[in-house]
Design an enzyme around this catalytic site. Structure first.
Site, short mmCIF file in Angstrom:
data_model
loop_
_atom_site.label_atom_id
_atom_site.label_comp_id
_atom_site.label_asym_id
_atom_site.label_seq_id
_atom_site.Cartn_x
_atom_site.Cartn_y
_atom_site.Cartn_z
N ASP A 139 0.59 -1.42 -0.26
CA ASP A 139 0.15 -0.10 0.30
C ASP A 139 1.17 1.32 -0.26
OD1 ASP A 139 -2.41 1.43 0.17
OD2 ASP A 139 -2.87 1.15 2.01
N TYR A 141 1.08 6.14 -0.25
CA TYR A 141 0.50 7.02 -0.16
C TYR A 141 0.35 7.57 -0.83
CZ TYR A 141 0.13 9.99 4.96
OH TYR A 141 0.03 10.75 6.00
N HIS A 146 -4.17 14.17 0.55
CA HIS A 146 -4.21 13.20 1.69
C HIS A 146 -3.15 13.19 2.91
CE1 HIS A 146 -5.14 9.33 4.15
NE2 HIS A 146 -4.41 9.16 3.74
N ARG A 155 0.88 17.96 12.78
CA ARG A 155 1.99 18.48 12.56
C ARG A 155 2.32 19.13 11.87
NH1 ARG A 155 4.13 13.26 10.69
NH2 ARG A 155 3.62 14.46 8.96
N GLU A 211 -10.24 3.30 3.41
CA GLU A 211 -9.85 3.84 2.82
C GLU A 211 -10.32 4.42 1.42
OE1 GLU A 211 -5.85 3.41 3.95
OE2 GLU A 211 -6.12 5.21 5.44
N GLU A 213 -9.34 3.22 -2.44
CA GLU A 213 -8.17 4.04 -3.15
C GLU A 213 -8.14 2.88 -4.58
OE1 GLU A 213 -4.73 1.82 -0.67
OE2 GLU A 213 -5.60 2.63 1.19
N ASP A 245 -9.64 -0.21 2.12
CA ASP A 245 -7.63 -0.46 3.26
C ASP A 245 -8.65 -0.46 4.29
OD1 ASP A 245 -5.46 -0.62 3.99
OD2 ASP A 245 -4.72 0.81 3.40
N ARG A 249 -8.10 3.51 13.58
CA ARG A 249 -7.60 4.61 13.70
C ARG A 249 -6.31 4.65 14.88
NH1 ARG A 249 -6.11 5.47 8.32
NH2 ARG A 249 -7.78 6.38 6.98
N GLN A 252 -3.91 2.00 15.22
CA GLN A 252 -2.97 2.89 14.16
C GLN A 252 -2.11 4.04 15.10
OE1 GLN A 252 -4.81 4.37 10.76
NE2 GLN A 252 -2.00 4.66 9.72
N TYR A 256 1.38 2.94 15.79
CA TYR A 256 2.07 3.22 14.41
C TYR A 256 3.78 3.34 14.34
CZ TYR A 256 2.15 8.38 13.88
OH TYR A 256 2.45 9.73 14.14
N LYS A 265 -4.34 -2.14 9.80
CA LYS A 265 -4.66 -2.45 8.53
C LYS A 265 -4.55 -3.54 7.92
CE LYS A 265 -3.39 1.97 7.86
NZ LYS A 265 -4.15 2.94 6.37
N THR A 269 -8.37 -6.15 3.68
CA THR A 269 -8.64 -5.20 2.53
C THR A 269 -9.83 -5.48 1.67
OG1 THR A 269 -6.43 -4.58 3.71
CG2 THR A 269 -6.99 -3.87 1.48
N THR A 372 -5.14 6.38 0.16
CA THR A 372 -6.53 7.22 -0.56
C THR A 372 -6.54 8.02 -1.19
OG1 THR A 372 -6.19 6.91 2.67
CG2 THR A 372 -7.47 8.40 1.23
N GLU A 386 -10.12 11.99 7.20
CA GLU A 386 -10.00 13.28 6.76
C GLU A 386 -11.03 14.28 7.05
OE1 GLU A 386 -7.48 13.69 3.44
OE2 GLU A 386 -7.15 11.85 3.06
CA CA Z 1 -4.21 2.87 2.89
#
Ligand code: CA
Length: 443
Positions: A139, A141, A146, A155, A211, A213, A245, A249, A252, A256, A265, A269, A372, A386
């Site tokens: 997978d 990104y 996203h 951040r 997600e 995708e 996916d 959260r 995660q 993570y 995750k 899927t 995503t 999001e």
């Molecule tokens: Ca994903």
């Protein structure tokens, strides 16, 4: 640039399968996506078929009867398998031979129409299985929108990490839990930790997300130690599908760092059943999304004229949600978002070439997912993290129900379509899954 378009892309061509001529169908004569199905009640032995309108043409039976013209013994043998892996291994020429043979059989006025007698199955009487045995699943990104939206939550002043514009970010997912559309998804149980809590707790995820995708099925593989130049990447991309996916959260967030996604995750899927081939997608290739002023150009191994000119796919993706209450009340699924796949930061060819760039061997039936797909607008955000801003801006459903994340009984449906003036629009069918309540396992 001359594109390899042929009579199978002719927008005026019609099929004697009348549902394939209905405006807006996902599966007109010009699409001919490949998949694996079984007739309901006949056990789970997969047969390779092609979707046409509301029907499925049994290619396995036609290959057994030697009734597909011009495909050759190797392709015919691959069509008799229970998955698409063997056909995928033959690369684009194999898929093209099948496409041409199916087109000749299914077009209006076909001289060989009688060969299909007894081999058309109404889609409602069939169950679609995974199109391939998935050896490895990766997978990525690849949507900068996203990556920026998610990065900003953690951040605010520096949402994108310094590597993002140079290296396609990805992680190795779990192949064993890639599941066919329609399979229920159990709410996962795992460790979560509130910031103020002294220790983590174990329990069902309370922040289950989808997600949206796009997935690419690898066709022709590359040997361990060899690479795939970007100019050859599309010969290794057999076709595309939709991918959900599913992501927990809260799991995660706790697990993570430092090695990335793991149990958040790999509990499921979902992929759409039909593989839309490279040839079907050819009219819908679009230029690679131009990089904003000041962004670095891709490094030479990730750059090429063909990828710049036509490395993108003009696919419009949609996410729908239907709660159990909506379903019980007969309400249609609610469309949450829509986003274009054409403005991804990295193309599928770049993802594949980068993946093989260290000599990593990709094999027929491997699945690469885009990450995503989100756009710049709120209406284009491809996951609830999001869309609801980590649950701080809940959605309201037509029943008055509110959603921060997914509840048990919620059904998520992904759809994708390609449209272009002068061509027959094609679609991906649905990628669908219902959230089932968590099950505490014995032991
Ligand atoms: Ca994903």
């Amino acid at each position: 640039m001359t594109r390899p378009l042929d009579e199978t892309h002719d927008a005026s061509a019609r099929s004697w399968v009348t549902s394939a001529n209905r405006p807006g169908t996902d599966f007109p004569l010009q699409n001919l996506p490949l998949g694996v199905f079984c007739r309901r009640g006949s056990g789970n032995i997969g047969r390779i078929g092609v979707a046409i309108g509301d029907e499925i043409l049994d290619l396995c039976a036609l290959a057994e009867a030697d009734a597909l013209g011009g495909i050759g013994p190797e392709v015919a043998g691959a069509l008799r398998a229970a998955t698409l892996n063997e056909l995928m291994a033959l690369g684009r020429p194999g898929a093209r031979a099948v496409r041409r043979a199916a087109f000749a059989l299914l077009r209006e006025g076909s001289a060989v129409r009688s060969h299909a007698a007894g081999h058309l199955v109404p889609a409602v009487e069939a169950e679609c299985l995974l199109p391939a045995s998935v050896g490895d699943y990766t997978d990525f990104y690849a949507s900068i929108h996203h990556a920026t939206n998610v990065g900003r939550m953690f951040r605010p002043d520096n949402p994108l990490l310094p590597n993002y514009k140079w290296v396609p970010i990805g992680y190795h997912g779990r192949a064993s839990s890639v599941i066919a559309s329609g399979t229920g998804v159990l709410r996962p149980i795992g460790q979560t930790k509130e910031d103020a809590a002294p220790a983590p707790a174990v329990g069902p995820s309370r922040s289950l997300d989808y997600e949206c995708e796009v997935g690419a099925w690898v066709g022709k593989g590359n040997l361990l130690g060899s690479t795939v130049p970007i100019a050859e990447a599309r010969d290794h991309l057999f076709g595309l599908c939709l991918v959900n996916d599913w992501s927990a959260r809260d799991l995660q967030r706790w697990e993570y760092q430092p090695l990335g996604p793991f149990l958040a995750k790999n509990f499921g899927t979902t992929v759409s059943p039909w593989v839309v081939t490279q040839d079907a997608l050819e009219p819908f290739r679009v230029p690679r999304s131009p990089r904003p002023e000041g962004d670095p150009e891709p490094l030479p191994y990730l750059d090429g004229r063909e990828d710049r000119v036509s490395g993108g796919y003009g696919i419009t993706l949609e996410v729908y949600l239907r709660s159990a209450v909506m379903r019980d009340g007969g309400l249609a699924p609610m469309r949450l978002t829509s986003a274009g796949f054409g403005d991804m930061y990295w193309t599928m060819a770049q993802l594949l070439t980068h993946h093989a760039g260290n000599g990593c061997n990709l094999r027929p039936g491997d699945l690469l997912a885009s990450g995503t797909v989100s756009g710049a607008e709120k209406s284009e955000r491809g996951c609830l993290l999001e869309l609801t801003a980590r649950g701080t801006e809940p959605l309201t459903l037509p029943t008055g129900e509110s959603r921060r994340f997914l509840e048990d009984g919620d059904e998520v449906i992904l759809r994708g379509r390609c449209e272009r003036e002068g061509f027959a629009g094609i679609g991906f069918g649905e990628c669908r899954g219902i959230v089932l309540p968590a099950q505490m396992l014995p032991g």
